[in-house]
Design a protein around this motif. Structure first.
Motif, short mmCIF file in Angstrom:
data_model
loop_
_atom_site.label_atom_id
_atom_site.label_comp_id
_atom_site.label_asym_id
_atom_site.label_seq_id
_atom_site.Cartn_x
_atom_site.Cartn_y
_atom_site.Cartn_z
N UNK A 196 0.84 -1.20 0.00
CA UNK A 196 0.00 0.00 0.00
C UNK A 196 0.88 1.25 0.00
N UNK A 197 1.95 1.21 0.83
CA UNK A 197 2.85 2.37 0.91
C UNK A 197 3.50 2.62 -0.45
N UNK A 198 3.81 1.52 -1.15
CA UNK A 198 4.45 1.66 -2.47
C UNK A 198 3.51 2.33 -3.48
N UNK A 199 2.20 2.29 -3.20
CA UNK A 199 1.23 2.95 -4.10
C UNK A 199 1.13 4.45 -3.81
N UNK A 200 1.78 4.90 -2.72
CA UNK A 200 1.75 6.33 -2.42
C UNK A 200 0.82 6.69 -1.27
N UNK A 201 0.31 5.67 -0.55
CA UNK A 201 -0.57 5.94 0.60
C UNK A 201 0.24 5.74 1.88
N UNK A 202 -0.31 6.22 3.00
CA UNK A 202 0.30 5.96 4.31
C UNK A 202 -0.43 4.76 4.91
N UNK A 203 0.30 3.67 5.11
CA UNK A 203 -0.32 2.43 5.58
C UNK A 203 -0.13 2.28 7.08
N UNK A 204 -1.20 1.95 7.79
CA UNK A 204 -1.12 1.79 9.25
C UNK A 204 -1.80 0.49 9.66
N UNK A 205 -1.54 0.09 10.91
CA UNK A 205 -2.22 -1.10 11.44
C UNK A 205 -3.69 -0.78 11.72
N UNK A 206 -4.56 -1.80 11.70
CA UNK A 206 -5.97 -1.54 12.01
C UNK A 206 -6.11 -0.86 13.37
N UNK A 207 -6.93 0.16 13.44
CA UNK A 207 -7.18 0.84 14.70
C UNK A 207 -6.17 1.91 15.07
N UNK A 208 -5.11 2.07 14.27
CA UNK A 208 -4.05 3.03 14.64
C UNK A 208 -4.55 4.47 14.52
#
Ligand SMILES: NC(=O)c1ccc[n+]([C@@H]2O[C@H](COP(=O)([O-])OP(=O)(O)OC[C@H]3O[C@@H](n4cnc5c(N)ncnc54)[C@H](OP(=O)(O)O)[C@@H]3O)[C@@H](O)[C@H]2O)c1
Length: 320
Positions: free
Chosen positions: A194-206
């Motif tokens: 997801x991060x490689x697509x240009x989004x900020x990826x986080x754990x569920x609930x973060x």
């Protein structure tokens, strides 16, 4: 009577949907009216909808056997390459419409019948396998972001459960539209992608670095409280599915205090699919494809979707 190969629900199994799948011969698709045509399917893709159908959600015993599949790209009787718009007027259905594989036989077959007005030209530059990802999951994500979510300049988006077909579409389209996109995924490997697509990826609930203006919800019970907590004042929480459960507890204080809009949505219009096809062709946005499986191994494609390990769309190549 002519027959063709198809993947269909022969019964329902709420616990093990794969056990309800049959791959075998079915009659050639019927034309309920004069304006219907038969399309030779070249590529299709699976959706979570197909697993719901095998579980018996949205289908009744009297509708069996039902060929599955909502998405198709193929060739019309005049030899044109077409994308099938999968929503059909359906008198008697409370929604007034249905999606292929609900009242009318679906696309996971050699051929599918639809009204001629449901055919859109395949844009130059888009492959059949890529375009086969767009009519359901990507159309849903496009409408969630645009018509329903009304995402504006400078606004931010949260996508829950980012590995799924709709969710990867929302991430890719949100980034392509120039928005700040956050996405949750339970899986570290998917977060990296997801991060490689240009989004900020986080754990569920973060906790996110900011509250967002639009939330893309297809997960439901497992993520809905986080969606409410992550929403900025006047945010739109757009709901197209509830994979983990459709009865979340909803903190109404947060809904009124933050003046949130919780909006349901389903699929999109033919104009929205035309816009999406043009957007993808012009901006060189291509669907995230988890795997392309030959039709001869369509049962493996279902097993892959059911595993929950997917990142993007599971595509079926009907020419292989
Ligand atoms: N209304 C409509 O028009 C419309 C159209 C298309 C889809 N839908 C609905 O939207 C939903 C998604 O469809 P899809 O085809 O995109 O599904 P999909 O590709 O099967 O989505 C799989 C993703 O769901 C997430 N997920 C599954 N169970 C979860 C759980 N318990 N907790 C958190 N995340 C979970 C996972 O994300 P991570 O592994 O990344 O955490 C997984 O990658 C389905 O319920 C479908 O029926 C509705």
């Amino acid at each position: 009577m002519r027959i063709m190969r198809a993947a269909y629900a022969s019964r329902f199994d709420a616990d093990n949907p794969l056990a309800a799948l049959t791959v075998g011969d079915r009659p050639e698709p019927a034309h309920p009216d004069d304006d219907w045509v038969t399309v030779q399917v070249r590529a299709s893709s699976l959706n979570h909808h197909d697993l719901w159908s095998l579980r018996g959600v949205g289908l009744a015993d009297g509708q069996l056997p039902m060929i599955l599949g909502c998405d198709a790209v193929g060739t019309d009787p005049d030899g044109n390459e077409v994308v099938v718009y999968p929503v059909l007027p359906t008198p008697g259905d409370p929604r007034g419409v249905s999606i292929l594989s609900e009242h009318y036989q679906g696309t996971l077959a050699e051929r599918v019948a639809v009204p001629r007005m449901n055919l859109l030209p395949l844009p130059t530059g888009l492959s059949a396998t890529d375009a086969a990802c767009l009519p359901t999951a990507w159309l849903t994500a496009w409408r969630m972001l645009t018509t329903r979510g009304r995402v504006a300049d400078g606004e931010s988006v949260l996508v829950q459960g980012a590995g799924g077909g709709v969710a990867t579409a929302a991430v890719a389209l949100g980034v392509a539209l120039g928005k700040r996109v956050y996405a949750t995924s339970r899986d570290a490997g998917k977060r990296e992608r997801i991060a490689a697509l240009g989004a900020t990826a986080v754990e569920p609930g973060a906790r996110l670095p900011e509250r967002v203006d639009v939330v893309i919800e297809t997960i439901g019970a497992a993520t809905f409280d986080h969606s409410l907590k992550s929403a900025a004042p006047l945010a739109r929480i757009v709901v197209a599915g509830a994979t983990s459960g459709h009865l979340p507890a909803v903190n109404l204080r947060r809904v009124f205090a933050m003046q949130l809009e919780i909006l349901g949505t389903s699929m999109g219009t033919p104009d929205e699919l035309t816009e999406l096809l043009a957007f993808c062709a012009e901006h060189e946005v291509r669907p995230l494809v988890d795997s392309v499986v030959p039709f001869s191994r369509v049962a493996d494609a279902f097993a892959r979707l059911h595993s929950g390990d997917v990142f993007g769309k599971v595509v079926v190549d009907h020419t292989a």
